[in-house]
Write an enzyme that holds these catalytic residues in place. Sequence first.
Site, PDB file in Angstrom:
ATOM      1  N   GLU A  91     -15.383 -23.222   5.700  1.00  0.00           N
ATOM      2  CA  GLU A  91     -16.038 -24.456   5.256  1.00  0.00           C
ATOM      3  C   GLU A  91     -17.430 -24.620   5.839  1.00  0.00           C
ATOM      4  O   GLU A  91     -17.695 -24.165   6.945  1.00  0.00           O
ATOM      5  CB  GLU A  91     -15.239 -25.658   5.765  1.00  0.00           C
ATOM      6  CG  GLU A  91     -13.954 -25.876   5.067  1.00  0.00           C
ATOM      7  CD  GLU A  91     -13.149 -26.979   5.742  1.00  0.00           C
ATOM      8  OE1 GLU A  91     -13.736 -27.989   6.164  1.00  0.00           O
ATOM      9  OE2 GLU A  91     -11.928 -26.805   5.831  1.00  0.00           O
ATOM     10  N   CYS A 112     -23.409 -28.101   8.854  1.00  0.00           N
ATOM     11  CA  CYS A 112     -22.421 -27.698   9.851  1.00  0.00           C
ATOM     12  C   CYS A 112     -21.788 -26.394   9.380  1.00  0.00           C
ATOM     13  O   CYS A 112     -21.254 -26.312   8.281  1.00  0.00           O
ATOM     14  CB  CYS A 112     -21.377 -28.807   9.975  1.00  0.00           C
ATOM     15  SG  CYS A 112     -20.032 -28.367  11.070  1.00  0.00           S
ATOM     16  N   CYS A 119      -9.177 -20.102  14.284  1.00  0.00           N
ATOM     17  CA  CYS A 119      -9.666 -20.177  15.663  1.00  0.00           C
ATOM     18  C   CYS A 119      -8.519 -19.851  16.613  1.00  0.00           C
ATOM     19  O   CYS A 119      -7.386 -20.264  16.391  1.00  0.00           O
ATOM     20  CB  CYS A 119     -10.217 -21.571  15.962  1.00  0.00           C
ATOM     21  SG  CYS A 119     -10.903 -21.678  17.635  1.00  0.00           S
ATOM     22  N   CYS A 123      -6.823 -25.827  20.217  1.00  0.00           N
ATOM     23  CA  CYS A 123      -6.887 -27.205  20.698  1.00  0.00           C
ATOM     24  C   CYS A 123      -5.855 -28.015  19.903  1.00  0.00           C
ATOM     25  O   CYS A 123      -5.715 -27.838  18.697  1.00  0.00           O
ATOM     26  CB  CYS A 123      -8.291 -27.769  20.514  1.00  0.00           C
ATOM     27  SG  CYS A 123      -9.512 -26.782  21.394  1.00  0.00           S
ATOM     28  N   CYS A 126      -6.758 -30.007  16.511  1.00  0.00           N
ATOM     29  CA  CYS A 126      -7.734 -29.430  15.578  1.00  0.00           C
ATOM     30  C   CYS A 126      -7.060 -28.657  14.447  1.00  0.00           C
ATOM     31  O   CYS A 126      -6.148 -27.860  14.686  1.00  0.00           O
ATOM     32  CB  CYS A 126      -8.675 -28.526  16.354  1.00  0.00           C
ATOM     33  SG  CYS A 126      -9.871 -27.679  15.308  1.00  0.00           S
ATOM     34  N   GLY A 179     -13.921 -22.382  13.943  1.00  0.00           N
ATOM     35  CA  GLY A 179     -14.068 -21.267  14.873  1.00  0.00           C
ATOM     36  C   GLY A 179     -14.791 -21.630  16.147  1.00  0.00           C
ATOM     37  O   GLY A 179     -15.408 -22.694  16.252  1.00  0.00           O
ATOM     38  N   SER A 234     -17.572 -29.461  23.812  1.00  0.00           N
ATOM     39  CA  SER A 234     -16.435 -30.280  23.397  1.00  0.00           C
ATOM     40  C   SER A 234     -15.637 -30.617  24.640  1.00  0.00           C
ATOM     41  O   SER A 234     -14.887 -29.800  25.148  1.00  0.00           O
ATOM     42  CB  SER A 234     -15.560 -29.504  22.404  1.00  0.00           C
ATOM     43  OG  SER A 234     -16.279 -29.327  21.215  1.00  0.00           O
ATOM     44  N   LEU A 235     -15.820 -31.815  25.115  1.00  0.00           N
ATOM     45  CA  LEU A 235     -15.225 -32.195  26.407  1.00  0.00           C
ATOM     46  C   LEU A 235     -13.851 -32.839  26.203  1.00  0.00           C
ATOM     47  O   LEU A 235     -12.841 -32.329  26.669  1.00  0.00           O
ATOM     48  CB  LEU A 235     -16.178 -33.140  27.135  1.00  0.00           C
ATOM     49  CG  LEU A 235     -15.985 -33.236  28.633  1.00  0.00           C
ATOM     50  CD1 LEU A 235     -16.303 -31.921  29.307  1.00  0.00           C
ATOM     51  CD2 LEU A 235     -16.870 -34.334  29.222  1.00  0.00           C
ATOM     52  N   HIS A 236     -13.831 -33.962  25.525  1.00  0.00           N
ATOM     53  CA  HIS A 236     -12.592 -34.640  25.106  1.00  0.00           C
ATOM     54  C   HIS A 236     -11.688 -35.107  26.238  1.00  0.00           C
ATOM     55  O   HIS A 236     -10.612 -35.648  25.989  1.00  0.00           O
ATOM     56  CB  HIS A 236     -11.796 -33.772  24.136  1.00  0.00           C
ATOM     57  CG  HIS A 236     -12.599 -33.205  23.011  1.00  0.00           C
ATOM     58  ND1 HIS A 236     -13.685 -33.850  22.464  1.00  0.00           N
ATOM     59  CD2 HIS A 236     -12.492 -32.035  22.325  1.00  0.00           C
ATOM     60  CE1 HIS A 236     -14.193 -33.116  21.499  1.00  0.00           C
ATOM     61  NE2 HIS A 236     -13.496 -32.008  21.402  1.00  0.00           N
ATOM     62  N   ASN A 310     -10.425 -37.757  13.558  1.00  0.00           N
ATOM     63  CA  ASN A 310     -10.012 -37.667  12.154  1.00  0.00           C
ATOM     64  C   ASN A 310      -8.591 -37.155  12.106  1.00  0.00           C
ATOM     65  O   ASN A 310      -8.333 -36.029  12.544  1.00  0.00           O
ATOM     66  CB  ASN A 310     -10.884 -36.650  11.410  1.00  0.00           C
ATOM     67  CG  ASN A 310     -12.192 -37.253  10.983  1.00  0.00           C
ATOM     68  OD1 ASN A 310     -12.219 -38.278  10.313  1.00  0.00           O
ATOM     69  ND2 ASN A 310     -13.268 -36.628  11.379  1.00  0.00           N
ATOM     70  N   CYS A 353     -14.350 -30.157  10.270  1.00  0.00           N
ATOM     71  CA  CYS A 353     -14.193 -28.876   9.596  1.00  0.00           C
ATOM     72  C   CYS A 353     -12.798 -28.305   9.810  1.00  0.00           C
ATOM     73  O   CYS A 353     -12.168 -28.545  10.816  1.00  0.00           O
ATOM     74  CB  CYS A 353     -15.202 -27.904  10.143  1.00  0.00           C
ATOM     75  SG  CYS A 353     -16.382 -27.432   8.918  1.00  0.00           S
TER      76      CYS A 353
END
Length: 381
Positions: A91, A112, A119, A123, A126, A179, A234-236, A310, A353
Site C-alpha cells: 500500500e 506514505c 513485517c 507489533c 499493527c 514494513g 515509533s515509541l508507543h 485505528n 497502512c
Amino acid sequence: MVTDIKTLTREALEAQFTVWQQPVYRVGQLLEWLYARRATEWDAMTNLPKALRELLRQHYSLHTLELLRKQGSEDSTQKFLWKLADGSLVESVLIPANPALYGEASDRHTLCVSTQVGCAYGCKFCASGLDGWKRNLNASEIIEQVFSVERWHEQQLKTAGQPKPAQRLVDNLVIMGMGEPLANYDNLIGALRILNAPWGGGIGARKITISTSGLVPQIRRLAAEPLQFRLAISLHGATDAVRERLMPINRKYPLRELLAACEDYQKVKGRMITFEYILIAGVNDGLDQVRPLAALTKKLFAKVNLIPYNQVEGLPWERPDEAAQEKFLAALEQEKAVATLRREKGHDIDAACGQLRLKTERELELKEAGEQKIVKAETGD
Ligand code: SAH
Ligand code: SF4
C-alpha cells in the site's frame, strides 16, 4: 533475476554506457524518460537509438506497479493498493498538504510509502505484521510507488481535460507504510538516493521522514549517511513495561539503548526527532506515561505526535475517546513537552497502512475458498 533499471544510480548507468561505448549524454536522456516523463515502455524513449533501446531491454526490466484498488476521495487521504510482479500486495497513502501540519497552504502532497511485503516485527496492534514477513521490496518497487501515484494523477487530470501539472505532485515522503524500513536498509537507502537526486525524484532529503520501530544498529548507521533524512521513532510507550507489551522489539533494544541511539543521531544530524505515540485505550494512554514521555522528549529536544489508534479487525485494541486524547495531550503540554494530536476525521480511510492489504487478502482468500467449494461441488469431491 533481471535487474530493474530503476535500481541504478546515474554513476552506475554511466559506467554501463561506457562499457557499451555509448556517449554519456545518453544517460541524461534515459534518466529524463525514467524520472521526469515517467515512461513505462522502452519504445516510448524515442530519442534513444533503437539499438540502444534493444540493449536496455535485454539487460534490464522496466517494472511499474499495477493499481489493484483505491480508496478515498480527491480532496482527502487516498489509499493505493498495488500488485507487484510476483502478485504480492503493498500500500501507499497519499495525504494532501495540511496547512496545520506543515505550516503552509500548498497543492503538494505527502506520500506514505511501504518498504516490505508484511513485517517481521509483530507489533501487537499493527495490521502489517499480522501475517508475518514475506519479502523486502527492491529499490525500484519503493521508487515506483511515488511515480505510479504521479502517473495516476496525471491520468486523472487528462481525463478531466486539465493540463499536465507544472509541479510534481509528491514533495514529501514518509516511510511509514507497510514494513520496517530499517530492516530493508540497503534497498531503502538506494531508493531514497534516487528519489532525492536532482536527476531522479528531486525530493529534498529534509522532506523525507523514515519511521522505525527502533532498530538500534541501523539508526546508528543512518546517522552516518551523508543525506539529512528526518527520523521518526515509533515509541508507543514511555516505560519498558508498557512498550514491551506492544512491541516485541523492545526486548532486543530496550528504551535505554534506543534513546541512546536517538541521542547520538540527534547530535550528529542536529535535527529534531519525532516520537510517534499511538494512543490505545487502557494500554498506554494512562497519565502515568505522561511524565516519562515528557522527560525523554525534552531530553532529546524531540516532539511527540499523538495518533489515535485505528482499530484493526480481529485485534482487541481500541482508541480512547476524544476527551481522553485531549487530556493526555494537555498533560504532556503541562510538562512542557512539544506535542501534537492528530485530530483528522474519516479515519476509516485514513487508517494506518497494512489494513487495505489485509482486508483485500482476506477477501481474496474467502473468494478462493468459495471458488474451491464450487469446484468441489462440481467434481463431487
Ligand atoms: N515499521 C515502521 C514504519 C511503518 S509503521 C514503524 O513501526 O515505525 C508506521 C506507523 O504506523 C508506526 O508508528 C506504527 O506504529 C503506526 N501504526 C501501525 N498500526 C497502526 C494503527 N492500527 N493505528 C495507528 N497507527 C498505527
Ligand atoms: Fe512492523 Fe512497524 Fe507494524 Fe511494528 S508497527 S509490525 S515494525 S510495520
